[in-house]
Write an enzyme that holds these catalytic residues in place. Structure first.
Site, mmCIF file in Angstrom:
data_model
loop_
_atom_site.group_PDB
_atom_site.id
_atom_site.type_symbol
_atom_site.label_atom_id
_atom_site.label_comp_id
_atom_site.label_asym_id
_atom_site.label_seq_id
_atom_site.Cartn_x
_atom_site.Cartn_y
_atom_site.Cartn_z
ATOM 1 N N GLN A 12 1.118 -1.174 -0.107
ATOM 2 C CA GLN A 12 0.110 0.048 -0.032
ATOM 3 C C GLN A 12 0.849 1.343 0.026
ATOM 4 O OE1 GLN A 12 -2.995 0.925 -0.427
ATOM 5 N NE2 GLN A 12 -4.302 -1.049 0.050
ATOM 6 N N ALA A 33 2.690 -4.650 -8.412
ATOM 7 C CA ALA A 33 2.555 -3.894 -9.600
ATOM 8 C C ALA A 33 1.132 -3.201 -9.419
ATOM 9 C CB ALA A 33 2.588 -4.735 -10.796
ATOM 10 N N HIS A 34 0.262 -3.795 -9.335
ATOM 11 C CA HIS A 34 -1.119 -3.200 -9.723
ATOM 12 C C HIS A 34 -1.501 -2.130 -8.707
ATOM 13 C CE1 HIS A 34 -2.315 -5.937 -6.015
ATOM 14 N NE2 HIS A 34 -3.602 -5.214 -6.038
ATOM 15 N N CYS A 158 -7.131 -8.285 2.190
ATOM 16 C CA CYS A 158 -6.561 -9.524 2.819
ATOM 17 C C CYS A 158 -7.601 -10.375 3.351
ATOM 18 C CB CYS A 158 -5.511 -9.190 3.866
ATOM 19 S SG CYS A 158 -4.303 -8.350 3.124
#
Length: 216
Positions: A12, A33-34, A158
């Site tokens: 994050q 990456a995203h 998560c």
């Protein structure tokens, strides 16, 4: 002192905060990456020299024999491109998203009674807004927001799918009842003030309806 390794999940923070592994003192650090607008399916793991790592998938020499199988070259190249773009715009993006977050939090607390902002006056990421709304159930809030086309969550990705109150909010000192009313919004570069303003007023209407139904 006990010999434990220190791994940092920087997924994050990577898009908004500079990272210095030497200053952090971590043994391992992971990024994705995203989260920086790159393609899904690629990430990076920093491993301090001398840290032993067992192979995740055996059978090939890829990834220094730690994960066998053909690399996703397109995603890796896209990840690199996203990081180069990020380096040039990180501070501007951080300032813009922080401003939106502060305006949204101010409006939400102004028009919705019983709202608590988690992390006020604390060091926190600029793109995450966590609200605790007294007298309403978080699951009911999420379903009502979803019907309006507004995306939110009751915790981190998560723990998506969990109906339990956020263990993080409880660890911060909030009661089970308070944590059950937790609501999290994630902002990004494409987020507009118009979207946030609409969200705040839709949220007010939903909260009013849910509180009225509890009284009935």
């Amino acid at each position: 002192e006990a010999g434990a390794l220190f791994h940092m999940d920087a997924v994050q923070s990577f898009g908004y905060l500079p990272i210095n592994v030497a200053g952090i003192g971590c043994d391992l650090l992971s990024i994705s990456a995203h989260k920086v607008y790159g393609p899904k399916g690629a990430g990076a793991l920093y491993s301090r020299s001398g840290v032993p790592l067992k192979a995740l998938i055996r059978g090939g020499a890829q990834e220094r024999e730690r994960r066998a199988g053909t690399e996703n070259a397109a995603a890796i190249v896209g990840f690199g491109a996203a990081v180069r773009l990020l380096s040039a715009m990180r501070e501007d993006a951080k300032a813009a998203v922080t401003s939106l977050r502060e305006r949204f939090e101010a409006l939400a607390t102004e028009i919705i009674p019983g709202v608590t902002i988690v992390g006020t006056n604390s060091k926190r990421l600029p793109n995450i807004v966590t609200l605790i709304i007294a007298g309403v159930d978080g699951a009911a809030l999420l379903m009502s927001l979803d019907r309006k086309g507004i995306c939110a969550s009751s915790g981190s990705a998560c723990s998506s799918g969990s109906i339990e109150p956020s263990h993080v909010l409880k660890a911060l000192g909030f009661s089970t009842n308070q944590a059950s009313g937790g609501l999290r919004f994630s902002l990004g570069r494409a987020t507009t003030w118009e979207e946030l303003e609409t969200t705040a007023y839709e949220l007010r209407s939903i909260v009013e309806r849910l509180r009225a139904s509890r009284r009935d």
